[in-house]
Design a protein around this motif. Structure first.
Motif, mmCIF file in Angstrom:
data_model
loop_
_atom_site.group_PDB
_atom_site.id
_atom_site.type_symbol
_atom_site.label_atom_id
_atom_site.label_comp_id
_atom_site.label_asym_id
_atom_site.label_seq_id
_atom_site.Cartn_x
_atom_site.Cartn_y
_atom_site.Cartn_z
ATOM 1 N N UNK A 243 4.142 2.945 -0.866
ATOM 2 C CA UNK A 243 2.976 3.633 -1.410
ATOM 3 C C UNK A 243 1.776 3.541 -0.469
ATOM 4 N N UNK A 244 1.571 2.382 0.120
ATOM 5 C CA UNK A 244 0.464 2.219 1.065
ATOM 6 C C UNK A 244 0.660 3.103 2.289
ATOM 7 N N UNK A 245 1.890 3.235 2.763
ATOM 8 C CA UNK A 245 2.176 4.099 3.905
ATOM 9 C C UNK A 245 1.909 5.563 3.561
ATOM 10 N N UNK A 246 2.302 5.973 2.366
ATOM 11 C CA UNK A 246 2.036 7.341 1.931
ATOM 12 C C UNK A 246 0.541 7.598 1.797
ATOM 13 N N UNK A 247 -0.164 6.621 1.256
ATOM 14 C CA UNK A 247 -1.617 6.754 1.117
ATOM 15 C C UNK A 247 -2.274 6.888 2.483
ATOM 16 N N UNK A 248 -1.835 6.081 3.444
ATOM 17 C CA UNK A 248 -2.387 6.164 4.804
ATOM 18 C C UNK A 248 -2.095 7.519 5.428
ATOM 19 N N UNK A 249 -0.898 8.031 5.172
ATOM 20 C CA UNK A 249 -0.532 9.344 5.705
ATOM 21 C C UNK A 249 -1.415 10.434 5.103
ATOM 22 N N UNK A 250 -1.648 10.356 3.791
ATOM 23 C CA UNK A 250 -2.513 11.341 3.136
ATOM 24 C C UNK A 250 -3.948 11.244 3.634
ATOM 25 N N UNK A 251 -4.420 10.023 3.883
ATOM 26 C CA UNK A 251 -5.782 9.838 4.384
ATOM 27 C C UNK A 251 -5.981 10.515 5.732
ATOM 28 N N UNK A 252 -4.896 10.650 6.504
ATOM 29 C CA UNK A 252 -4.991 11.251 7.829
ATOM 30 C C UNK A 252 -4.888 12.763 7.832
ATOM 31 N N UNK A 253 -4.663 13.363 6.666
ATOM 32 C CA UNK A 253 -4.524 14.817 6.589
ATOM 33 C C UNK A 253 -5.856 15.490 6.269
ATOM 34 N N UNK A 254 -6.006 16.688 6.792
ATOM 35 C CA UNK A 254 -7.199 17.471 6.474
ATOM 36 C C UNK A 254 -7.038 18.083 5.086
ATOM 37 N N UNK A 255 -8.141 18.585 4.544
ATOM 38 C CA UNK A 255 -8.094 19.235 3.233
ATOM 39 C C UNK A 255 -7.134 20.430 3.252
#
Length: 107
Positions: A84-96
């Motif tokens: 879950x933390x890895x997915x959250x980090x991946x989402x944080x790196x994406x643009x809107x």
């Protein structure tokens, strides 16, 4: 309709022998039997690798909507914290825009 809802409807239809008339239809009132229940639960296990607790289905309503919610809850509960933390980090790196595109793919 989400992918989980589509899969639950497919499994339901295969188990009961007919598609539910709506999201609030009870499994047993729709013609489901104890054997159909076992087939449905085995299908969920095969599709998602989670076991649905029977008490959750019966207290939450064994309807297509209730079964979909139970699958979603079981997936969340079985998720690894590191995953879950890895997915959250991946989402944080994406643009809107990238997030919107991913959400559009899921619908």
């Amino acid at each position: 309709m989400s992918g989980i809802e589509e899969t639950v409807l497919r499994l339901w239809t295969e188990s009961v022998g007919a598609a539910p008339a709506g999201p609030g239809v009870d499994f047993f009132e729709a013609g489901g039997t104890s054997l159909a229940l076992v087939q449905f639960l085995a299908g969920v296990q095969d599709a998602y690798g989670v076991e649905l607790p029977l008490d959750r289905l019966f207290t939450g309503g064994f309807t297509p909507a209730g079964a979909s919610a139970a699958v979603e809850q079981a997936l969340v509960e079985s998720a690894d914290v590191a995953e879950l933390e890895a997915l959250e980090a991946e989402l944080d790196g994406l643009s809107d825009e990238e997030i919107r595109a991913l959400l559009a793919e899921g619908t």
